[in-house]
Design a protein around this motif. Structure first.
Motif, PDB file in Angstrom:
ATOM      1  N   ALA A   4     -44.880  42.096   1.840  1.00 26.58           N
ATOM      2  CA  ALA A   4     -45.121  41.719   3.235  1.00 26.58           C
ATOM      3  C   ALA A   4     -44.170  42.468   4.151  1.00 26.58           C
ATOM      4  N   PHE A   5     -44.666  42.745   5.318  1.00 28.86           N
ATOM      5  CA  PHE A   5     -43.937  43.532   6.294  1.00 28.86           C
ATOM      6  C   PHE A   5     -42.968  42.596   7.008  1.00 28.86           C
ATOM      7  N   THR A   6     -41.718  42.538   6.536  1.00 25.47           N
ATOM      8  CA  THR A   6     -40.827  41.500   7.056  1.00 25.47           C
ATOM      9  C   THR A   6     -39.634  42.050   7.813  1.00 25.47           C
ATOM     10  N   THR A   7     -39.418  43.356   7.764  1.00 26.73           N
ATOM     11  CA  THR A   7     -38.215  43.892   8.389  1.00 26.73           C
ATOM     12  C   THR A   7     -38.388  43.989   9.901  1.00 26.73           C
ATOM     13  N   LYS A  15     -46.574  53.103  12.340  1.00 29.27           N
ATOM     14  CA  LYS A  15     -47.352  53.883  11.366  1.00 29.27           C
ATOM     15  C   LYS A  15     -47.496  53.111  10.061  1.00 29.27           C
ATOM     16  N   LYS A  16     -46.396  52.470   9.620  1.00 31.33           N
ATOM     17  CA  LYS A  16     -46.462  51.652   8.398  1.00 31.33           C
ATOM     18  C   LYS A  16     -47.351  50.433   8.630  1.00 31.33           C
ATOM     19  N   PHE A  17     -47.194  49.832   9.802  1.00 27.90           N
ATOM     20  CA  PHE A  17     -47.935  48.608  10.110  1.00 27.90           C
ATOM     21  C   PHE A  17     -49.441  48.874  10.101  1.00 27.90           C
ATOM     22  N   LYS A  18     -49.846  50.052  10.609  1.00 31.52           N
ATOM     23  CA  LYS A  18     -51.269  50.403  10.645  1.00 31.52           C
ATOM     24  C   LYS A  18     -51.903  50.384   9.264  1.00 31.52           C
ATOM     25  N   GLU A  19     -51.102  50.625   8.240  1.00 31.70           N
ATOM     26  CA  GLU A  19     -51.648  50.718   6.886  1.00 31.70           C
ATOM     27  C   GLU A  19     -51.709  49.371   6.177  1.00 31.70           C
ATOM     28  N   LEU A  20     -51.234  48.323   6.829  1.00 32.25           N
ATOM     29  CA  LEU A  20     -51.224  47.016   6.173  1.00 32.25           C
ATOM     30  C   LEU A  20     -52.632  46.436   6.063  1.00 32.25           C
ATOM     31  N   SER A  21     -52.862  45.734   4.964  1.00 32.03           N
ATOM     32  CA  SER A  21     -54.125  45.006   4.796  1.00 32.03           C
ATOM     33  C   SER A  21     -54.065  43.729   5.645  1.00 32.03           C
ATOM     34  N   HIS A  22     -55.217  43.089   5.803  1.00 31.43           N
ATOM     35  CA  HIS A  22     -55.203  41.843   6.592  1.00 31.43           C
ATOM     36  C   HIS A  22     -54.352  40.773   5.916  1.00 31.43           C
ATOM     37  N   ASP A  23     -54.265  40.783   4.579  1.00 37.62           N
ATOM     38  CA  ASP A  23     -53.389  39.811   3.902  1.00 37.62           C
ATOM     39  C   ASP A  23     -51.922  40.042   4.259  1.00 37.62           C
ATOM     40  N   GLN A  24     -51.529  41.318   4.336  1.00 43.77           N
ATOM     41  CA  GLN A  24     -50.133  41.635   4.674  1.00 43.77           C
ATOM     42  C   GLN A  24     -49.841  41.315   6.145  1.00 43.77           C
ATOM     43  N   SER A  45     -52.286  32.874  10.679  1.00 42.89           N
ATOM     44  CA  SER A  45     -52.512  33.657   9.467  1.00 42.89           C
ATOM     45  C   SER A  45     -53.920  33.423   8.920  1.00 42.89           C
ATOM     46  N   LYS A  46     -54.469  32.221   9.113  1.00 40.43           N
ATOM     47  CA  LYS A  46     -55.846  31.960   8.692  1.00 40.43           C
ATOM     48  C   LYS A  46     -56.833  32.762   9.543  1.00 40.43           C
ATOM     49  N   ILE A  47     -56.597  32.814  10.853  1.00 38.73           N
ATOM     50  CA  ILE A  47     -57.474  33.582  11.745  1.00 38.73           C
ATOM     51  C   ILE A  47     -57.481  35.051  11.319  1.00 38.73           C
ATOM     52  N   ILE A  48     -56.303  35.584  11.025  1.00 36.52           N
ATOM     53  CA  ILE A  48     -56.197  36.991  10.632  1.00 36.52           C
ATOM     54  C   ILE A  48     -56.981  37.259   9.350  1.00 36.52           C
ATOM     55  N   LYS A  52     -60.409  39.254   9.240  1.00 33.95           N
ATOM     56  CA  LYS A  52     -60.049  40.501   8.547  1.00 33.95           C
ATOM     57  C   LYS A  52     -59.341  41.491   9.493  1.00 33.95           C
ATOM     58  N   ILE A  53     -58.311  40.983  10.175  1.00 33.86           N
ATOM     59  CA  ILE A  53     -57.544  41.815  11.112  1.00 33.86           C
ATOM     60  C   ILE A  53     -56.457  42.533  10.326  1.00 33.86           C
ATOM     61  N   ASP A  54     -56.648  43.828  10.100  1.00 31.95           N
ATOM     62  CA  ASP A  54     -55.621  44.601   9.397  1.00 31.95           C
ATOM     63  C   ASP A  54     -54.630  45.163  10.412  1.00 31.95           C
ATOM     64  N   GLY A  55     -53.679  45.944   9.925  1.00 32.45           N
ATOM     65  CA  GLY A  55     -52.629  46.447  10.804  1.00 32.45           C
ATOM     66  C   GLY A  55     -53.153  47.250  11.977  1.00 32.45           C
TER      67      GLY A  55
END
Length: 105
Positions: A4-7, A15-24, A45-48, A52-55
């Protein structure tokens, strides 16, 4: 969910965020909102996941779209999502003045 993108946001994070899946993205948003409200964090998080909202999709949302999609959230958590999005976008275009003008309601 250790990937998960936590930093906190840094220069190339959009650029990293764009590559995240909707789960991430869902995990990231849950962490972001959890301190404000566990209930709102769950809803967001349920809405996302449901939408299916990805990065990349998240970064392309306008403030009005955020308001519509996350209408079930209270004002504070929704505002925090908008702020997160603009911080990520600024990291992509640090010298783009138009992105630095705060959005009015």
């Amino acid at each position: 969910a250790s990937e998960a993108f936590t930093t906190p946001t840094k220069d190339n994070d959009s650029k990293k965020f764009k590559e995240l899946s909707h789960d991430q993205v869902s995990a990231h948003v849950h962490l972001l909102l959890k301190d404000l409200s566990e209930a709102d964090a769950e809803i967001a998080s349920k809405i996302i996941k449901d939408e299916k909202i990805d990065g990349e999709v998240f970064l392309n949302l306008t403030p009005n779209e955020i308001k519509d999609i996350f209408a079930k959230l209270r004002f504070g958590p929704r505002k925090k999502l908008e702020m997160e999005r603009s911080i990520l976008l600024k990291s992509e275009h640090p010298h783009d003045i138009s992105l630095q003008i705060p959005q009015t309601l």
